[in-house]
Scaffold this active site. Structure first.
Site, PDB file in Angstrom:
ATOM      1  CB  ALA A 198       9.482 -14.624 -14.115  1.00 30.44           C
ATOM      2  CD  GLN A 250       4.407 -20.148  -8.050  1.00 33.32           C
ATOM      3  OE1 GLN A 250       3.664 -19.511  -9.926  1.00 33.32           O
ATOM      4  NE2 GLN A 250       5.062 -21.541  -8.312  1.00 33.32           N
ATOM      5  CB  SER A 251       7.229 -13.675 -11.185  1.00 36.57           C
ATOM      6  OG  SER A 251       7.063 -12.839 -11.960  1.00 36.57           O
ATOM      7  CG  ASN A 252       2.017 -13.401 -12.277  1.00 39.86           C
ATOM      8  OD1 ASN A 252       1.254 -14.549 -12.324  1.00 39.86           O
ATOM      9  ND2 ASN A 252       1.329 -12.871 -10.970  1.00 39.86           N
ATOM     10  N   GLY A 291      10.368 -12.910  -8.392  1.00 39.91           N
ATOM     11  CA  GLY A 291       9.465 -13.865  -7.025  1.00 39.91           C
ATOM     12  C   GLY A 291       9.623 -15.446  -8.164  1.00 39.91           C
TER      13      GLY A 291
END
Ligand code: PLP
Length: 337
Positions: free
Chosen positions: A76, A72-74, A70
């Site tokens: 990523a 707001q991915s951690n 997503g």
């Protein structure tokens, strides 16, 4: 088992008591395992997992890594930082997920992805949509210009070893503190974190109840079946007798859809911030804390037990919820801590 691990984090992460929160909730003794401090561009649980996954990517000779999640991915953000350390190009196919239909705010994790120079491709899709085709198309672009991309569509089983390691740290640190851990509570989603913990405690012969609070990426049944599959395949990796595994997988549901910041979750974030000076996020760690508080208040975790709350990170996402969190923090009564 042959492992191609790369070292990227800083371990052991601290384990320390949350004295004020324990007192406020009238027991149990709550300790926090600070996996928000693992390293990799503001830390988080995925650092431990990525160390095992990217080891294989490097061995295969890839010079580009294509990952998805997503916006707001951690995951990523941490894979971007890891790729930078290892000298390979980070490419992210990010699904608009909780920001579907609204304008995208370039803050939180997304801002950090850009700071680290990831090649970000934003696609209008839900967190549950299959985006393998889009990932392969980006990989083809890189292949056409002479690169060797590795595409990570879902997390490989080897990632469970990250939280196997964490369970061993918890065992050592709790022994030094002179306490027996009864419960471990943390945010759960794709499954490798909870699976690794279950495997690690089982392998050490420890009866620790591991409870994952569902982030809502998958429904409860799907989450459990993913965790079960990671546990079964992980047990084969480490040659663990399946008889030693617990018969149930504990996943607590009811804290909102993915990215949905419910009232209980916001309350848990504010309480932890004000009592302990520790920042949790609305997508993962805040949900886990809301679940822990409910289990204590409903008597499912008794006042004499020892609980380890794993702070799995996610802190940058706080900034993506700034308006909501600011308004709520300003509206609290003066009697609030
Ligand atoms: C902050 C945070 N906590 C917990 C999780 C859940 O981890 P897992 O996917 O291993 O269940 C994630 C997953 O992205 C995360 O970013």
């Amino acid at each position: 088992m042959k492992v191609n691990k790369v070292n990227l984090g800083f371990y052991p992460t601290p384990l320390h008591p949350m004295t004020n929160l324990s007192r406020h909730l009238k027991g149990p003794r709550i300790y926090v395992k600070r996996d928000d401090l693992t390293g990799l561009a503001l830390g988080g649980n995925k650092t431990r997992i990525i160390e095992y996954i990217l080891g294989d990517v490097i061995r295969m000779g890839a010079d580009v890594v294509v990952a998805t999640s997503g916006i707001q991915s951690n995951w990523a953000r941490q894979i971007t930082a890891a790729a930078r350390i290892l000298g390979i190009k980070p490419v992210l196919v990010l699904r608009t997920a909780q920001f579907k239909g609204t304008s995208i705010d370039y803050t939180g994790n997304l801002l950090l992805d850009y700071l680290m120079g990831a090649d970000v491709r934003i696609i209008e899709a839900s967190i549950r949509d299959n985006v393998v085709r889009e990932m392969q198309a980006v990989a083809d672009e890189y292949r056409a210009s002479g690169h060797t991309p590795a595409v990570i569509t879902d997390e490989p089983v080897i990632g469970v070893m990250g939280y196997y390691d964490c369970s061993q740290e918890i065992i050592e640190q709790s022994a030094r503190l002179g306490m027996e851990v009864d419960y471990v509570v943390h945010a759960t989603s794709g499954g490798p974190t909870q699976a690794g913990l279950v495997l690690g405690f089982a392998a050490a012969g420890k009866e620790v109840k591991v409870i994952g609070v569902n982030s809502g990426v998958y429904d409860g049944a799907t989450t459990i079946s993913r965790i079960r599959s990671f546990i079964e395949k992980g047990a084969e990796l480490i040659n663990l007798d399946k008889e030693k595994l617990p018969s149930t997988i504990d996943v607590l549901d009811g804290y909102g859809d993915y990215g949905e910041a419910t009232k209980e979750v916001i309350d848990a974030i504010l309480l932890t911030a004000r009592l302990e000076g520790i920042i949790l996020d609305p997508v993962y760690s805040g949900k886990a804390m809301a679940g822990l508080i409910d289990m204590i208040q409903q008597g499912q975790i008794d006042a004499h037990s020892n609980v380890v709350f794993i702070h799995t990170g996610g802190v940058p996402a706080v900034f993506a919820y700034k308006d909501l969190l600011f308004k709520k923090s300003q509206s609290l009564p003066s009697s609030y801590p």
